[in-house]
Design an enzyme around this catalytic site. Structure first.
Site, mmCIF file in Angstrom:
data_model
loop_
_atom_site.group_PDB
_atom_site.id
_atom_site.type_symbol
_atom_site.label_atom_id
_atom_site.label_comp_id
_atom_site.label_asym_id
_atom_site.label_seq_id
_atom_site.Cartn_x
_atom_site.Cartn_y
_atom_site.Cartn_z
ATOM 1 N N SER A 1 0.794 -1.222 0.000
ATOM 2 C CA SER A 1 0.000 0.000 0.000
ATOM 3 C C SER A 1 0.827 1.272 0.000
ATOM 4 O O SER A 1 0.279 2.353 -0.142
ATOM 5 C CB SER A 1 -0.941 0.016 1.202
ATOM 6 N N HIS B 1 1.388 4.041 7.080
ATOM 7 C CA HIS B 1 0.800 4.902 6.059
ATOM 8 C C HIS B 1 1.153 6.352 6.332
ATOM 9 O O HIS B 1 1.721 6.691 7.366
ATOM 10 C CB HIS B 1 -0.734 4.740 6.041
ATOM 11 N N ASP C 1 -7.758 5.836 4.974
ATOM 12 C CA ASP C 1 -7.829 4.674 5.859
ATOM 13 C C ASP C 1 -9.062 4.591 6.719
ATOM 14 O O ASP C 1 -9.135 3.734 7.587
ATOM 15 C CB ASP C 1 -6.599 4.656 6.776
#
Lengths: 195, 167
Positions: free
Chosen positions: A57, A96, A123
């Site tokens: 990701s 992230h 998210d």
């Protein structure tokens, strides 16, 4: 010398001393690794100073198998920082980037939203139902540096636990069966500071 | 002392140590360069400015970004992640940062760019504080190395303002 002397002499001939030495050096290796890990935790201020990237990701920046060095300071969280956080109900930490920050006036709580660079959506779908924001205590650390490819060892050992057992078994077997002197030489090469 | 196993082990340990040292030096070489990036953002239009049913303000805007980030690239750079954030203060929050657009620059040739776009991510406030609000548009970048330490910095562009009334 007499009887006691003879018994003591035969006792020494059994390689108990050698086995003890081997056991102690094995214990030394394990404790050294533990000490280094704990020291890293103290220096970086994060409960998990090194993590392995497990998903795609954050590509192309972080590929699967890279390791990230984390640190955590009291500085407020700002947009653009790459953070590692855990979501309640999921054991694996997620790495992230922060894309939204709202910090309260009284110098306190920040609410943040994160998103993986390679994901289409942010998210919020990953946060527990009803939770729209991440807070400071959800975040385990900020990514400060990284090394490519080194994490593959951990990924292989996690996904195929058989390999982990084989590796540990082989190492243990080697330590126990090789002669004591060879052991000490091996340890001298790897841990010169202790000799 | 001279068995194959012993030699292989010594070689491997040495190789790994040298590799780690090279990675550290490569990362250190990044600190020696001094980048001089430039950027400019023009807000062309406020497309939509409304209060959502849950009470938060939302803005949709179209803007031009032109920037030259070529001086950020070194031989140890894998990519540069760049994003544009709207930053403003409200009575309730001392700082709000909302990312409007982001992009990945894979190489030096792509680092001198100009784009015309609407905001990629929704510009939503925590509350209803955006009418007549002054805000800064800040271009942030994050230099990702091939190995080692990551660097981040930004350019703050001030002087933008949202309209007084919804439209």
């Amino acid at each position: 010398m007499g009887f006691t002397g003879d018994t003591a002499a035969s006792f020494k001939s059994i390689p108990t001393r050698q086995s003890f030495t081997q056991a102690i050096t094995l214990g030394l290796i394990v404790t050294s690794a533990l000490i280094i890990w704990k020291a890293l935790m103290c220096i970086t201020g994060s409960e998990s100073p090194v993590v392995v990237v497990l998903s795609e990701s954050m590509e192309p920046a972080f590929q699967r198998g890279d390791i990230l060095f984390l640190s955590m300071s009291e500085e407020p969280i700002r947009a653009g920082e790459i953070v590692v956080f855990k979501v309640k109900g999921r054991p694996i930490p997620i790495v992230h980037r922060v894309i939204k920050v709202h910090e309260r006036q009284d110098g306190g709580e920040e609410c943040v939203v994160t998103k993986g660079d390679n994901n289409r959506e942010d998210d919020r779908v990953l946060y527990p139902p009803g939770q729209l924001w991440l807070r400071r205590n959800d975040i385990m650390g900020r990514a400060a540096g990284f090394l490519p490819y080194v994490g593959w060892v951990t990924i292989i050992m996690t996904e195929k636990p058989v390999i982990k057992y084989i590796l540990i078994g082989a190492l243990g077997f080697l330590v126990i069966t090789s002669k004591g002197e060879e052991n000490e030489s091996i340890l001298q090469v790897n841990f010169p500071s202790q000799f | 002392m001279h068995s194959f196993g012993y030699r292989a082990n010594a070689l491997l340990t040495f190789a790994v140590t040298i590799l780690a040292l090279i990675c550290a030096i490569a990362s250190f070489s990044d600190t020696l360069s001094t980048p001089t990036p430039t950027s400019n953002v023009q807000v062309l239009n406020i497309n939509r400015f409304q209060k959502k049913p849950d009470g938060d303000d939302e803005v949709s805007l179209t803007f031009n970004i032109s920037a030259n980030l070529q001086s950020l690239f070194t031989w140890n750079t894998k990519q540069v992640f760049v994003f544009l954030a709207a930053e403003y203060e409200t009575p309730k929050n001392s700082l709000n940062q909302v990312s409007l657009w982001d992009g990945i620059i894979p190489s030096k040739e792509h680092a001198d760019f100009w784009i015309h776009t609407t905001n990629k991510y929704r510009f939503i406030d925590q509350g209803s504080n955006l009418r007549g609000r002054n805000f800064n548009l800040t271009l942030h970048w994050h230099v990702m190395p091939k190995t080692g330490k990551m660097f981040a910095d930004k350019i703050v562009m001030t002087g933008y303002r949202l309209p007084q009334a919804y439209r």
